[in-house]
Every structure is written in structure tokens, then in C-alpha cells.
Design a protein around this motif. Structure first.
Motif, PDB file in Angstrom:
ATOM      1  N   VAL A   1      -1.819   7.088   4.333  1.00  0.00           N
ATOM      2  CA  VAL A   1      -2.221   5.691   4.210  1.00  0.00           C
ATOM      3  C   VAL A   1      -3.657   5.534   4.684  1.00  0.00           C
ATOM      4  O   VAL A   1      -4.070   6.119   5.681  1.00  0.00           O
ATOM      5  CB  VAL A   1      -1.285   4.786   5.047  1.00  0.00           C
ATOM      6  CG1 VAL A   1      -1.770   3.354   5.082  1.00  0.00           C
ATOM      7  CG2 VAL A   1       0.136   4.842   4.490  1.00  0.00           C
ATOM      8  N   ALA A   2      -4.416   4.736   3.960  1.00  0.00           N
ATOM      9  CA  ALA A   2      -5.773   4.364   4.351  1.00  0.00           C
ATOM     10  C   ALA A   2      -5.899   2.854   4.190  1.00  0.00           C
ATOM     11  O   ALA A   2      -5.344   2.270   3.256  1.00  0.00           O
ATOM     12  CB  ALA A   2      -6.800   5.083   3.483  1.00  0.00           C
TER      13      ALA A   2
ATOM     14  N   LEU B   1       4.888  -0.009   7.980  1.00  0.00           N
ATOM     15  CA  LEU B   1       3.622  -0.016   8.712  1.00  0.00           C
ATOM     16  C   LEU B   1       3.879  -0.881   9.934  1.00  0.00           C
ATOM     17  O   LEU B   1       4.417  -1.988   9.806  1.00  0.00           O
ATOM     18  CB  LEU B   1       2.503  -0.636   7.888  1.00  0.00           C
ATOM     19  CG  LEU B   1       2.097   0.082   6.609  1.00  0.00           C
ATOM     20  CD1 LEU B   1       1.034  -0.728   5.877  1.00  0.00           C
ATOM     21  CD2 LEU B   1       1.584   1.466   6.918  1.00  0.00           C
ATOM     22  N   ALA B   2       3.508  -0.396  11.117  1.00  0.00           N
ATOM     23  CA  ALA B   2       3.721  -1.161  12.345  1.00  0.00           C
ATOM     24  C   ALA B   2       2.439  -1.152  13.179  1.00  0.00           C
ATOM     25  O   ALA B   2       1.750  -0.137  13.247  1.00  0.00           O
ATOM     26  CB  ALA B   2       4.878  -0.558  13.140  1.00  0.00           C
TER      27      ALA B   2
ATOM     28  N   ALA C   1      -8.063  -5.534   3.819  1.00  0.00           N
ATOM     29  CA  ALA C   1      -7.712  -6.340   2.657  1.00  0.00           C
ATOM     30  C   ALA C   1      -6.872  -5.547   1.659  1.00  0.00           C
ATOM     31  O   ALA C   1      -6.231  -6.109   0.789  1.00  0.00           O
ATOM     32  CB  ALA C   1      -8.981  -6.833   1.960  1.00  0.00           C
ATOM     33  N   ARG C   2      -6.881  -4.222   1.803  1.00  0.00           N
ATOM     34  CA  ARG C   2      -6.217  -3.356   0.833  1.00  0.00           C
ATOM     35  C   ARG C   2      -5.645  -2.142   1.549  1.00  0.00           C
ATOM     36  O   ARG C   2      -6.232  -1.612   2.476  1.00  0.00           O
ATOM     37  CB  ARG C   2      -7.221  -2.914  -0.222  1.00  0.00           C
ATOM     38  CG  ARG C   2      -6.647  -1.992  -1.283  1.00  0.00           C
ATOM     39  CD  ARG C   2      -7.518  -1.905  -2.523  1.00  0.00           C
ATOM     40  NE  ARG C   2      -7.604  -3.137  -3.284  1.00  0.00           N
ATOM     41  CZ  ARG C   2      -6.613  -3.671  -4.002  1.00  0.00           C
ATOM     42  NH1 ARG C   2      -5.444  -3.127  -4.046  1.00  0.00           N
ATOM     43  NH2 ARG C   2      -6.815  -4.776  -4.693  1.00  0.00           N
ATOM     44  N   LEU C   3      -4.501  -1.727   1.052  1.00  0.00           N
ATOM     45  CA  LEU C   3      -3.824  -0.528   1.531  1.00  0.00           C
ATOM     46  C   LEU C   3      -3.836   0.490   0.399  1.00  0.00           C
ATOM     47  O   LEU C   3      -3.540   0.131  -0.747  1.00  0.00           O
ATOM     48  CB  LEU C   3      -2.375  -0.889   1.885  1.00  0.00           C
ATOM     49  CG  LEU C   3      -1.402   0.259   2.023  1.00  0.00           C
ATOM     50  CD1 LEU C   3      -1.338   0.669   3.476  1.00  0.00           C
ATOM     51  CD2 LEU C   3      -0.027  -0.150   1.550  1.00  0.00           C
ATOM     52  N   ARG C   4      -4.216   1.708   0.715  1.00  0.00           N
ATOM     53  CA  ARG C   4      -4.158   2.801  -0.270  1.00  0.00           C
ATOM     54  C   ARG C   4      -3.157   3.827   0.234  1.00  0.00           C
ATOM     55  O   ARG C   4      -3.220   4.221   1.398  1.00  0.00           O
ATOM     56  CB  ARG C   4      -5.528   3.448  -0.451  1.00  0.00           C
ATOM     57  CG  ARG C   4      -6.493   2.573  -1.202  1.00  0.00           C
ATOM     58  CD  ARG C   4      -7.904   3.130  -1.212  1.00  0.00           C
ATOM     59  NE  ARG C   4      -7.994   4.510  -1.629  1.00  0.00           N
ATOM     60  CZ  ARG C   4      -8.469   4.915  -2.799  1.00  0.00           C
ATOM     61  NH1 ARG C   4      -8.891   4.035  -3.676  1.00  0.00           N
ATOM     62  NH2 ARG C   4      -8.533   6.188  -3.092  1.00  0.00           N
TER      63      ARG C   4
ATOM     64  N   GLY D   1      -3.139  -4.847  -2.614  1.00  0.00           N
ATOM     65  CA  GLY D   1      -3.885  -5.851  -1.870  1.00  0.00           C
ATOM     66  C   GLY D   1      -2.974  -6.429  -0.803  1.00  0.00           C
ATOM     67  O   GLY D   1      -1.948  -7.026  -1.119  1.00  0.00           O
ATOM     68  N   GLN D   2      -3.306  -6.193   0.466  1.00  0.00           N
ATOM     69  CA  GLN D   2      -2.444  -6.637   1.563  1.00  0.00           C
ATOM     70  C   GLN D   2      -3.305  -6.830   2.806  1.00  0.00           C
ATOM     71  O   GLN D   2      -3.950  -5.896   3.258  1.00  0.00           O
ATOM     72  CB  GLN D   2      -1.347  -5.598   1.832  1.00  0.00           C
ATOM     73  CG  GLN D   2      -0.418  -5.945   2.955  1.00  0.00           C
ATOM     74  CD  GLN D   2       0.393  -7.200   2.686  1.00  0.00           C
ATOM     75  OE1 GLN D   2       0.822  -7.430   1.563  1.00  0.00           O
ATOM     76  NE2 GLN D   2       0.588  -8.017   3.689  1.00  0.00           N
TER      77      GLN D   2
END
Length: 177
Positions: A71-72, A115-116, A134-137, A150-151
Motif C-alpha cells: 500500500v502507498a 487499514l488502521a 487523497a488516494r490509496l494505491r 480515491g480515499q
């Protein structure tokens, strides 16, 4: 007529039993182009936040996910949030010392991961506000093709924990657990 040679080992006669209900045969690892990310839920409590990310197989072929996603987090301009460290944490979904189990995804099937993070600025680190993604990859294990969602996430304390893939039917974790 049928010809056959005797085999060294006895072969049982009769029909082959069907696989267990709900169990798919082992499939190839999922790749980025096969996957779509969605927000699957979340929880908050005592300054902790948990977001559950859904990973759906949008291809026509079954695939499997095993272990942890890479995750990035990115800011609104697409730059990485390098001040936030991503840590793997089973979060109560894998028994201690046991590796995460493969999750088989039929076409249209879904897995999830958590994700915590803390939502309270870490005064000891001099934090007054927390960085905002603004975004999770996400990249599946063994793949190099990321999938994005987009999160908005504002992890405090410079770290966020990511859990292993699990079937979508498992219960959500308890924040801070």
C-alpha cells in the motif's frame, strides 16, 4: 472396448467426489488489471480509525490473493506521503505465528484488507495536524501493476497498519485491537 495397463498403485473405482462446497481449485495470483478497489466499510473509536478496503476480481478468470497488499498513500497532487510508514499487521485476523491463508476470488468475487491508524496528533513528535492522503494505491503480492482508490485518510503518528487479505465475509476488526 477399452484397453488399459495395470498401474502400480490401486485406483479407486467410482465417481470422483466433488470439491468441498465453497472451495475453489487453486488459481493463479491476481494481477492489477484484474482488480478493482472499493470502500467496504470502517469503524472509529478512541482516536483510532479502521477502513476496510474491498478488492474485487473484475476479470473472467479466477485468481487468488495471499498475504499482504503493498500500500502507498498519495496526496492530492499524486505525490507519495513519504512521512507515513506502512506496516504489516495481522490485526487479529491471523493466529499468532500463522501465515495469512490464500483467498480465492471467482470472477466478481471480493476479498478485503484493513487499514488502521491513529487520528490523534502525536505531540511527542511535534504533530499539530496530520498529513492527509487523497488516494490509496495497492499492489497485489508478486505484481507490479497498482490499483488506485480515491480515499481521504489522515494518519497521525507517522504510521498506518495494513492487514492481510481475507474473505469479504469475515467480521470487521475492532479499532485498536
Amino acid at each position: 472396448e477399452r484397453c488399459s495397463r495395470p498401474s502400480a498403485g490401486a485406483v479407486p473405482a467410482g465417481p470422483v467426489p466433488p470439491p468441498e462446497a465453497g472451495v475453489l481449485p487453486a488459481s493463479a495470483p491476481c494481477k492489477g488489471p484484474q482488480l478493482k478497489l472499493t470502500l467496504a466499510g470502517g469503524d472509529a473509536g478512541a482516536g483510532n480509525r479502521v477502513t476496510i478496503i474491498g478488492v474485487q476480481n473484475v476479470s473472467a478468470q479466477p485468481c487468488s490473493l495471499t498475504g499482504y497488499p503493498t500500500v502507498a498513500l498519495q496526496d492530492g497532487q499524486g505525490r507519495p506521503l513519504s512521512a507515513v510508514r506502512i506496516e504489516q499487521n495481522a490485526g487479529g485476523h491471523s493466529p499468532a505465528g500463522q501465515a495469512p491463508a490464500p483467498v480465492e476470488l471467482a470472477p466478481g468475487g471480493q476479498a478485503v484488507f484493513n487499514l488502521a491508524w491513529s487520528a490523534v496528533p502525536d505531540a511527542g513528535r511535534g504533530e499539530r495536524t496530520c498529513p492527509t492522503a487523497a488516494r490509496l494505491r495497492m499492489t497485489a503480492p508478486g505484481d507490479t501493476s497498482p490499483v488506485s482508490l480515491g480515499q481521504s485518510i489522515s494518519p497521525c503518528g507517522g504510521r498506518i497498519q495494513v492487514g492481510p487479505f481475507r474473505p469479504a465475509a469475515e467480521p470487521a476488526p475492532v479499532p485498536g485491537g
